[in-house]
Motif scaffolding. Structure first.
Motif, PDB file in Angstrom:
ATOM      1  N   UNK A 171      95.318 104.271  33.392  1.00 14.96           N
ATOM      2  CA  UNK A 171      96.081 104.253  32.324  1.00 14.96           C
ATOM      3  C   UNK A 171      96.378 103.331  30.920  1.00 14.96           C
ATOM      4  N   UNK A 172      95.407 104.172  30.137  1.00 16.94           N
ATOM      5  CA  UNK A 172      94.961 103.207  28.812  1.00 16.94           C
ATOM      6  C   UNK A 172      95.139 104.284  28.088  1.00 16.94           C
ATOM      7  N   UNK A 173      96.373 104.192  27.882  1.00 14.35           N
ATOM      8  CA  UNK A 173      97.140 105.247  26.934  1.00 14.35           C
ATOM      9  C   UNK A 173      96.010 105.689  25.072  1.00 14.35           C
ATOM     10  N   UNK A 174      95.048 106.201  25.149  1.00 15.66           N
ATOM     11  CA  UNK A 174      94.729 105.715  23.363  1.00 15.66           C
ATOM     12  C   UNK A 174      93.611 107.286  23.731  1.00 15.66           C
ATOM     13  N   UNK A 175      93.508 107.983  22.119  1.00 15.19           N
ATOM     14  CA  UNK A 175      92.932 109.047  22.331  1.00 15.19           C
ATOM     15  C   UNK A 175      90.943 108.619  22.689  1.00 15.19           C
ATOM     16  N   UNK A 176      90.550 107.666  22.624  1.00 12.28           N
ATOM     17  CA  UNK A 176      88.975 107.659  22.889  1.00 12.28           C
ATOM     18  C   UNK A 176      88.970 107.713  24.133  1.00 12.28           C
ATOM     19  N   UNK A 177      90.121 106.450  24.491  1.00 13.19           N
ATOM     20  CA  UNK A 177      89.924 106.877  26.564  1.00 13.19           C
ATOM     21  C   UNK A 177      90.230 108.367  26.829  1.00 13.19           C
ATOM     22  N   UNK A 178      90.822 108.797  26.132  1.00 10.55           N
ATOM     23  CA  UNK A 178      91.885 110.366  26.586  1.00 10.55           C
ATOM     24  C   UNK A 178      89.880 111.025  26.575  1.00 10.55           C
ATOM     25  N   UNK A 179      89.553 110.756  25.127  1.00  7.67           N
ATOM     26  CA  UNK A 179      88.211 112.030  24.830  1.00  7.67           C
ATOM     27  C   UNK A 179      87.102 111.790  25.992  1.00  7.67           C
ATOM     28  N   UNK A 180      87.067 110.233  27.087  1.00  9.51           N
ATOM     29  CA  UNK A 180      85.921 109.954  27.656  1.00  9.51           C
ATOM     30  C   UNK A 180      85.871 110.806  29.095  1.00  9.51           C
ATOM     31  N   UNK A 181      87.577 110.507  29.269  1.00  6.29           N
ATOM     32  CA  UNK A 181      87.882 110.809  31.022  1.00  6.29           C
ATOM     33  C   UNK A 181      88.266 111.997  30.743  1.00  6.29           C
ATOM     34  N   UNK A 182      88.006 112.864  29.982  1.00  6.51           N
ATOM     35  CA  UNK A 182      88.150 114.377  29.361  1.00  6.51           C
ATOM     36  C   UNK A 182      86.629 115.056  29.714  1.00  6.51           C
ATOM     37  N   UNK A 183      85.945 114.319  29.085  1.00 10.33           N
ATOM     38  CA  UNK A 183      84.561 115.500  29.086  1.00 10.33           C
ATOM     39  C   UNK A 183      84.241 114.602  29.892  1.00 10.33           C
ATOM     40  N   UNK A 184      84.672 113.930  30.780  1.00  7.17           N
ATOM     41  CA  UNK A 184      83.781 113.529  32.032  1.00  7.17           C
ATOM     42  C   UNK A 184      84.124 113.887  33.160  1.00  7.17           C
ATOM     43  N   UNK A 185      85.003 113.960  32.620  1.00  9.21           N
ATOM     44  CA  UNK A 185      85.662 115.358  34.075  1.00  9.21           C
ATOM     45  C   UNK A 185      85.644 116.368  34.064  1.00  9.21           C
ATOM     46  N   UNK A 186      85.290 116.893  33.068  1.00  9.33           N
ATOM     47  CA  UNK A 186      84.783 118.456  32.512  1.00  9.33           C
ATOM     48  C   UNK A 186      83.127 118.160  33.274  1.00  9.33           C
ATOM     49  N   UNK A 187      82.599 117.425  32.819  1.00 12.01           N
ATOM     50  CA  UNK A 187      81.266 117.069  33.313  1.00 12.01           C
ATOM     51  C   UNK A 187      80.918 117.458  34.807  1.00 12.01           C
ATOM     52  N   UNK A 188      81.530 116.522  35.759  1.00 11.97           N
ATOM     53  CA  UNK A 188      81.606 116.686  36.925  1.00 11.97           C
ATOM     54  C   UNK A 188      81.948 118.048  37.827  1.00 11.97           C
ATOM     55  N   UNK A 189      83.129 118.868  37.085  1.00 11.74           N
ATOM     56  CA  UNK A 189      83.638 119.827  37.511  1.00 11.74           C
ATOM     57  C   UNK A 189      82.593 121.723  37.121  1.00 11.74           C
ATOM     58  N   UNK A 190      81.766 120.925  36.069  1.00 10.04           N
ATOM     59  CA  UNK A 190      80.632 121.744  35.869  1.00 10.04           C
ATOM     60  C   UNK A 190      79.441 121.445  37.078  1.00 10.04           C
ATOM     61  N   UNK A 191      79.326 120.519  36.986  1.00  7.36           N
ATOM     62  CA  UNK A 191      78.513 120.044  38.110  1.00  7.36           C
ATOM     63  C   UNK A 191      78.369 120.394  39.955  1.00  7.36           C
ATOM     64  N   UNK A 192      79.647 120.350  39.924  1.00  9.47           N
ATOM     65  CA  UNK A 192      79.737 120.142  40.776  1.00  9.47           C
ATOM     66  C   UNK A 192      80.155 122.663  41.044  1.00  9.47           C
ATOM     67  N   UNK A 193      80.415 123.134  40.086  1.00  6.36           N
ATOM     68  CA  UNK A 193      80.528 124.439  40.533  1.00  6.36           C
ATOM     69  C   UNK A 193      79.035 125.340  40.562  1.00  6.36           C
ATOM     70  N   UNK A 194      77.829 124.237  39.706  1.00  6.42           N
ATOM     71  CA  UNK A 194      76.916 124.644  39.690  1.00  6.42           C
ATOM     72  C   UNK A 194      76.366 124.559  41.060  1.00  6.42           C
ATOM     73  N   UNK A 195      76.933 123.804  42.173  1.00  5.68           N
ATOM     74  CA  UNK A 195      76.125 123.019  43.194  1.00  5.68           C
ATOM     75  C   UNK A 195      76.250 124.316  44.097  1.00  5.68           C
ATOM     76  N   UNK A 196      77.017 125.083  43.660  1.00 12.67           N
ATOM     77  CA  UNK A 196      78.042 126.011  44.474  1.00 12.67           C
ATOM     78  C   UNK A 196      76.589 127.452  44.754  1.00 12.67           C
TER      79      UNK A 196
END
Length: 374
Positions: free
Chosen positions: A349-374
């Motif tokens: 809920x912290x609507x700032x560009x820096x928080x969005x940056x962190x949250x977005x790329x963290x999510x992408x990293x997790x999805x990448x890891x999940x896909x690589x593990x398949x």
């Protein structure tokens, strides 16, 4: 020579598509970051951010809004008072090369030739290019939106016979110094276009005017084997979609989507809610980069949309979902201050560009890891 360069651009595009198609379905072409070019006194901090924050997150595309913040030799009259030197730019270029990050410089073309009460350098030095010279810039304290003139940002007249010579001089120069293969022309939030009082384009179809300007810029770049990127808002019908006049168009430019070349890359910014407009652009035949800003939850939804769209779409459609980018609309120094002052782990809920940056790329990293593990 012109035909050769067009063929070269087509071959580059086909090769890129083939390489991209060989990647796994969990990856995509653009992991982007879009921000204004730093001031010279903020260069060291900016390069530190590239090395320590962008690179570990596998950011591979940096769109830099240069505009007039470079010491142009072709048109020194268009330099802002504080601008990057060639040696400054080369430091950014080297940092990006080291980290396998592609740089795409941006100069706002057509629209955004003023901001609030300030006219930017092109119309300041060449007022004859102004689409609406009778609209006078207000004093700084007097600027308000909305206003009787409908003034948000001024535009240059795309049919003025002298405008492209000047504009393309600085486009070519900035492309050369950044060693770039793609150029971002902006072209967002164009409210002044085909004005009835303009002696050249008054009464003309605004969609045709917009499409022709895209084509003109694209063709100039294609002659040198280079690619055009633009924002997508003017290509969306703001009324039919309910998106409105900012992130979409009320002045009928949206019909230009069926008139512009399909090798133009669309940067689709939908910041306040997930309108899934990337699907629209992909279905129309464009590669589309979804752009986020300062709403972490919206960004999370858009990351999931991107993965889902690529997983569910046909082979032809899949690779048009070209990637995602975080956009920053504050000066780099201000963004970096906020970024380093706020530790990881802030709530969504912290609507700032820096928080969005962190949250977005963290999510992408997790999805990448999940896909690589398949």
């Amino acid at each position: 020579m012109k035909k050769y360069n067009y063929l070269l651009l087509i071959l580059i595009s086909l090769f890129s598509s083939k390489v991209f198609a060989q990647q796994t379905d969990s990856t995509y072409q653009v992991r982007g970051f879009i921000i204004a070019a730093p001031r010279p006194n903020g260069l060291a901090d900016f390069i530190k951010f590239i090395n320590e924050e962008l690179a570990p997150r596998k950011v591979n595309t940096l769109v830099l809004r240069v505009d007039f913040d470079y010491q142009y030799k072709s048109h020194p009259e268009l330099r802002d008072s504080v601008a990057l030197s060639k040696s400054d730019v080369k430091k950014i270029v080297e940092a990006c090369k080291k980290n396998n990050i592609t740089i795409i410089p941006q100069i706002n073309l057509l629209g955004h030739q003023s901001w609030a009460s300030k006219t930017t350098k092109l119309l300041e030095k060449y007022p004859e290019f102004d689409e609406t010279p009778w609209v006078k810039m207000p004093a700084a304290a007097d600027y308000k939106w909305p206003n009787a003139d409908g003034l948000y940002c001024k535009s240059y007249c795309p049919l003025h016979p002298g405008v492209h010579k000047i504009v393309f001089d600085i486009v070519d120069e900035v492309m050369e110094v950044f060693e770039a293969k793609a150029f971002h022309a902006g072209m967002d939030e164009v409210f002044y276009l085909g004005d009835d009082k303009c002696p050249r384009c008054g009464g003309r179809d605004k969609a045709v005017l917009f499409a022709n300007e895209v084509q003109t810029i694209r063709d100039h770049l294609a002659e040198q084997g280079r690619e055009l990127w633009i924002w997508g808002d003017r290509l969306i019908d703001g009324r039919a979609t309910g998106i409105g006049m900012w992130a979409a168009s009320y002045n009928n430019t949206y019909r230009a989507i069926d008139m512009i070349p399909r090798d133009v890359v669309i940067c689709d910014w939908q910041y306040d809610q997930d309108n899934q407009t990337a699907v629209y652009f992909a279905l129309k035949g464009f590669r589309v980069v979804t752009c986020t800003w300062n709403r972490p939850q919206v960004a999370l939804n858009q990351v999931e949309d991107l993965y889902r769209a690529r997983a569910l779409s046909s082979r032809e459609l899949k690779y048009r979902f070209y990637g995602i980018a975080e956009t920053i609309w504050s000066p780099p120094a201000q963004f970096l201050t906020g970024y380093y002052a706020n530790t990881p782990g802030s709530p969504v809920s912290d609507n700032t560009p820096w928080n969005t940056f962190r949250v977005m790329f963290d999510k992408m990293g997790k999805l990448d890891q999940a896909a690589a593990a398949k």
